[in-house]
Design an enzyme around this catalytic site. Structure first.
Site, mmCIF file in Angstrom:
data_model
loop_
_atom_site.group_PDB
_atom_site.id
_atom_site.type_symbol
_atom_site.label_atom_id
_atom_site.label_comp_id
_atom_site.label_asym_id
_atom_site.label_seq_id
_atom_site.Cartn_x
_atom_site.Cartn_y
_atom_site.Cartn_z
ATOM 1 C CE LYS A 98 -3.909 1.826 2.704
ATOM 2 N NZ LYS A 98 -4.655 1.659 3.981
ATOM 3 C CB SER A 179 -8.214 3.094 3.075
ATOM 4 O OG SER A 179 -7.324 2.513 4.015
ATOM 5 C CB SER A 203 -8.404 0.145 5.924
ATOM 6 O OG SER A 203 -9.081 1.372 5.817
#
Ligand code: NAG
Length: 239
Positions: A98, A179, A203
């Site tokens: 990420k 996310s 997330s």
């Protein structure tokens, strides 16, 4: 059976074979390395090809590591030399991160925002130095909801200014959830076998469930958060 239906059957069988071979777990890749059925360079080349083909639509990945093939060659050399660490774990396996996880290399770390583009981090994040020590290949940075959804509560899930709108590979019009959207999208679409995301409040769990992949949200504090763009010290976890 007519020739044409026979040909169709053969074609379908070949297609399903190709399709099946795109999906592999780390354990299966490990076995393929150890039995010389594939090497890290071939694996990275395969994923780079899939990224080139699929990512313009799915937008799960912000950047690929320009040194990924170099790292793959190094992993292959170590395996050929039978370096002990090269036979186990994540050695030679491409891993996607990420975009909130710092890497001290050519990749940017921006949380999907133009505000951090071109900034330099002091060092690899704690988990990145462990991944490198284990011989993993950093394949690139995955897209996300900008700033891990904490810029605005009404921002679209899976959207960042740098990455655009990430898409759910199973239903392009449905949300990929965030996310850690890019890490889940990329594994679901076989642009990589494994990826690392972060969770403050759902997330990891939400994108993995929406994109039909397995996610592990470790207990807070079990995984290092050093060098990861934070939201909350009492809730953030890397997984
Ligand atoms: C990082 O961002 C810069 C722009 O500031 C860009 O030129 C560069 O290509 C990016 N790095 C990668 C690996 O994409």
């Amino acid at each position: 059976m007519s020739i044409s239906s026979l040909l169709l059957l053969v074609l379908l069988a070949l297609l399903s074979l190709c399709y099946a071979q795109k999906e592999a777990t780390i354990q299966e890749l490990r076995l393929a390395f150890n039995t010389n059925r594939i090497n890290s360079r071939q694996l990275v080349e395969f994923y780079l090809g899939e990224i080139k083909k699929l990512n313009p639509v799915l937008k799960g990945i912000l950047e690929v590591n320009p040194d990924a093939l170099y790292e793959a060659d190094r992993a292959d050399r170590e395996r050929a030399a039978k370096v002990p660490r090269s036979m186990v774990g994540l050695h030679g396996i491409p891993v996607l991160l990420k975009d909130t996880i710092a890497t001290k290399d050519k990749l940017n770390t921006t949380a999907g925002s133009f505000a951090l583009l071109g900034s330099t981090v002091p060092q690899d994040a704690g988990i990145v130095s462990r991944l490198r020590k284990a011989g993993a290949i950093i394949l690139g940075k995955a897209s996300l909801s900008e700033w891990s959804s904490f810029r605005s509560l009404s921002a679209p899930s899976g959207f960042s200014p740098r990455g655009g709108q990430g898409k759910n590979p199973y239903v392009l019009s449905a949300t990929p959830c965030g996310s850690s959207s890019g890490p889940a999208i990329s594994v679901a679409a076989n642009m990589v076998a494994v990826s690392i995301g972060t969770e403050t409040d759902g997330s990891i769990l939400c994108p993995t469930s929406f994109n039909s992949v397995v996610g592990i949200k470790p207990t807070v504090g079990l995984t290092s958060r050093a060098g990861v763009i934070p939201i909350s010290p009492s809730l953030d976890t890397v997984g």
